[in-house]
Design an enzyme around this catalytic site. Structure first.
Site, PDB file in Angstrom:
ATOM      1  N   GLY A  11     -49.380  84.661 -29.501  1.00  0.00           N
ATOM      2  CA  GLY A  11     -49.849  86.081 -29.363  1.00  0.00           C
ATOM      3  C   GLY A  11     -51.184  86.195 -28.894  1.00  0.00           C
ATOM      4  N   GLN A  12     -51.741  87.070 -28.944  1.00  0.00           N
ATOM      5  CA  GLN A  12     -53.196  87.448 -28.579  1.00  0.00           C
ATOM      6  C   GLN A  12     -54.180  86.769 -29.367  1.00  0.00           C
ATOM      7  OE1 GLN A  12     -55.362  91.492 -27.424  1.00  0.00           O
ATOM      8  NE2 GLN A  12     -55.278  91.334 -29.712  1.00  0.00           N
ATOM      9  N   ASP A  13     -53.953  87.241 -30.659  1.00  0.00           N
ATOM     10  CA  ASP A  13     -55.043  86.909 -31.639  1.00  0.00           C
ATOM     11  C   ASP A  13     -54.938  85.196 -31.966  1.00  0.00           C
ATOM     12  OD1 ASP A  13     -55.617  89.299 -31.615  1.00  0.00           O
ATOM     13  OD2 ASP A  13     -55.264  89.510 -34.153  1.00  0.00           O
ATOM     14  N   MET A  57     -40.637  83.018 -39.250  1.00  0.00           N
ATOM     15  CA  MET A  57     -41.187  83.711 -40.572  1.00  0.00           C
ATOM     16  C   MET A  57     -39.999  84.220 -41.657  1.00  0.00           C
ATOM     17  SD  MET A  57     -44.287  83.318 -40.166  1.00  0.00           S
ATOM     18  CE  MET A  57     -44.721  84.221 -41.846  1.00  0.00           C
ATOM     19  N   SER A  82     -45.280  93.083 -33.788  1.00  0.00           N
ATOM     20  CA  SER A  82     -46.274  93.815 -34.059  1.00  0.00           C
ATOM     21  C   SER A  82     -46.538  95.030 -33.092  1.00  0.00           C
ATOM     22  CB  SER A  82     -47.629  92.943 -33.433  1.00  0.00           C
ATOM     23  OG  SER A  82     -47.512  92.796 -31.971  1.00  0.00           O
ATOM     24  N   THR A 123     -53.258  95.378 -41.504  1.00  0.00           N
ATOM     25  CA  THR A 123     -53.871  96.496 -40.306  1.00  0.00           C
ATOM     26  C   THR A 123     -54.101  97.688 -40.618  1.00  0.00           C
ATOM     27  OG1 THR A 123     -52.609  97.595 -38.635  1.00  0.00           O
ATOM     28  CG2 THR A 123     -51.115  96.912 -40.262  1.00  0.00           C
ATOM     29  N   GLU A 125     -52.807 100.393 -39.479  1.00  0.00           N
ATOM     30  CA  GLU A 125     -51.741 101.255 -39.519  1.00  0.00           C
ATOM     31  C   GLU A 125     -51.498 101.481 -41.364  1.00  0.00           C
ATOM     32  OE1 GLU A 125     -48.938 102.445 -37.576  1.00  0.00           O
ATOM     33  OE2 GLU A 125     -50.692 102.832 -36.415  1.00  0.00           O
ATOM     34  N   TYR A 147     -43.201  99.572 -39.530  1.00  0.00           N
ATOM     35  CA  TYR A 147     -44.287  98.623 -39.300  1.00  0.00           C
ATOM     36  C   TYR A 147     -45.347  98.603 -40.419  1.00  0.00           C
ATOM     37  CZ  TYR A 147     -48.329  96.099 -37.352  1.00  0.00           C
ATOM     38  OH  TYR A 147     -49.423  95.251 -37.070  1.00  0.00           O
ATOM     39  N   LYS A 151     -46.111  95.986 -43.396  1.00  0.00           N
ATOM     40  CA  LYS A 151     -47.219  95.365 -43.226  1.00  0.00           C
ATOM     41  C   LYS A 151     -48.013  95.761 -44.744  1.00  0.00           C
ATOM     42  CE  LYS A 151     -48.523  93.125 -39.752  1.00  0.00           C
ATOM     43  NZ  LYS A 151     -49.121  91.718 -39.650  1.00  0.00           N
ATOM     44  N   HIS A 177     -57.652  95.637 -31.955  1.00  0.00           N
ATOM     45  CA  HIS A 177     -58.226  94.971 -31.050  1.00  0.00           C
ATOM     46  C   HIS A 177     -57.485  94.493 -29.865  1.00  0.00           C
ATOM     47  CE1 HIS A 177     -56.896  92.744 -34.528  1.00  0.00           C
ATOM     48  NE2 HIS A 177     -56.671  91.760 -33.943  1.00  0.00           N
TER      49      HIS A 177
END
Ligand code: NAP
Ligand code: G4F
Length: 338
Positions: A11-13, A57, A82, A123, A125, A147, A151, A177
């Site tokens: 992923g991005q992170d 997961m 996500s 998050t 969120e 979501y 979370k 981000h």
């Protein structure tokens, strides 16, 4: 040599964090899902530097295996479904991955190496229908999407394992981000990709949902540094990571067009609102109610004081620099694809 396991490596992170840890001399293991066609996603350029372990997961056996193979000193749990929008279409999968998945990885750590340090990707969120502005570590939660609800379970189970088993388990409550590596469905990247395609004549207009929504947007490179800092402290704790500035989606749109040399102005209101090119009078932005969400998070604005004071963390990339970097990258990519 320290060993780290990153879930969500593609992923991005995951990719930015892997770069940071490799720079610091870590041996990096990345958990990835098996796909019919091998795809390393954002970590493709690191394929020779990282040990990849297949896992999911929702499959605790695979997570125990990943812990056994990696013997990680630090575990960064970044894997998640996500995308908030999809969480209404797949609420159960989202709960299983983003909620129960956190309990699975915590149990895998407890079974194999309980002294490992753990980072959970919580998050903003979770603040949802915000109860206080700016939002900080003590602000009550009020999630507004499947979501956010999933979370929140991940967040509390992390705290619970810290308190129940004395595990070094932290949550970073990260505000939005973004980056050049952001998925194309998220609003910032959807905008910069569309602006680049419009610039090169490959797309007529950009269709968006709620442009009044406000977000506290930073660059992912800055935010993965905060994750690492949390696991270098004497004691585990939870931290808000944010810029302390909030902008409307509309402001992001205006700036992205401006940096691509196409100034626009907005006229009309509600679903009639349009973004018009100042030079040509062409309609470049329209509202499409299909992108409205069943329940919206209207405003996010984080207070990063605790992270700044306790971790010595500061963001380096401003909002303007973030938009500029993303639009430049998409202009380059679309121009070379064309
Ligand atoms: P991302 O680009 O969507 O990456 C998520 C990763 O999770 C992907 O590599 C994905 O793998 C993997 N994944 C999904 N389901 C999985 C499963 N069942 N088992 C194993 N891996 C799975 O997200 P991101 O922006 O890097 O965000 C990283 C984390 O921070 C996420 O947990 C996100 O919820 C959280 N977060 C993000 C932000 C933000 O603004 N970016 C803010 C706060 C929190 P595939 O490639 O196989 O799909
Ligand atoms: O870019 P978004 O999809 O991000 P959202 O929902 O804020 O979630 C992101 O940030 C969270 C942190 O707060 C993360 F936990 C989560 O994983 C993810 O990274 O939408 C941002 C805003 C929303 O208010 C949305 O309604 O933009 C609004 N929006 C308006 N038009 C749109 C669109 N969002 C998308 N994706 N697409 C649109 O066309």
């Amino acid at each position: 040599m320290k060993r780290a396991l990153i879930t969500g490596i593609n992923g991005q992170d995951g990719s930015y964090l892997a770069e940071l840890l490799l720079e610091k001399g870590y041996q990096v293991y990345g958990l990835m899902r098996r796909k019919s066609k091998v795809d390393y996603g954002n970590a493709a350029h690191l394929v020779n530097d990282i040990e990849f372990v297949y896992g999911d997961m929702t499959d605790i056996v695979s997570l125990v295996n990943a812990m056994r193979v990696s013997q990680a000193d630090e575990v960064y749990n970044l894997a998640a479904q996500s995308f908030v929008g999809t969480s209404w279409e797949q609420p159960i999968a989202t709960a299983e991955i983003d909620g129960v998945g956190v309990a699975n990885i915590l149990e895998a750590i407890r079974t194999v190496k309980p002294e490992a340090k753990f980072y959970q990707a919580s998050t903003s969120e979770m603040f949802g229908l915000v109860q206080e502005t700016p939002q900080k570590e003590t602000t009550p939660f009020y999630p507004r999407s499947p979501y956010g609800v999933a979370k929140l379970y991940g967040h509390w189970i992390t705290k619970n394992y810290r308190e129940s088993y004395n595990m070094f388990a932290c949550s970073g409550i990260l505000f939005n981000h973004e980056s050049e590596r952001r998925g194309l469905e998220f609003v910032t990247r959807k905008i910069t990709d569309a602006v680049a395609r419009i610039k090169f004549g490959l797309q007529d207009k950009l269709e968006l949902g709620n442009m009044d929504a406000k977000r506290d947007w930073g660059h992912a490179e800055d935010y993965v540094r905060a994750m690492w800092l949390m696991l270098q402290q004497e004691t585990a704790d939870d931290y808000v990571v944010a810029t302390g500035e909030t902008r409307m989606v509309r402001e992001f749109v205006e700036l992205a067009f401006k940096y691509a040399g196409m100034d626009i102005e907005f006229v009309g209101q509600g679903i009639e609102e349009k973004g018009i090119c100042k030079k040509t009078g062409k309609v470049l932005v329209e509202v499409n109610p299909k992108f409205f969400r069943p329940a919206e998070v209207e405003l996010l604005l984080g207070d990063p004081t605790k992270a700044e004071q306790n971790l010595g963390w500061n963001r380096k990339v401003s909002f303007e620099q973030l938009v500029e970097r993303m639009i430049k990258a998409d202009l380059n990519r679309v121009s070379s694809e064309k």
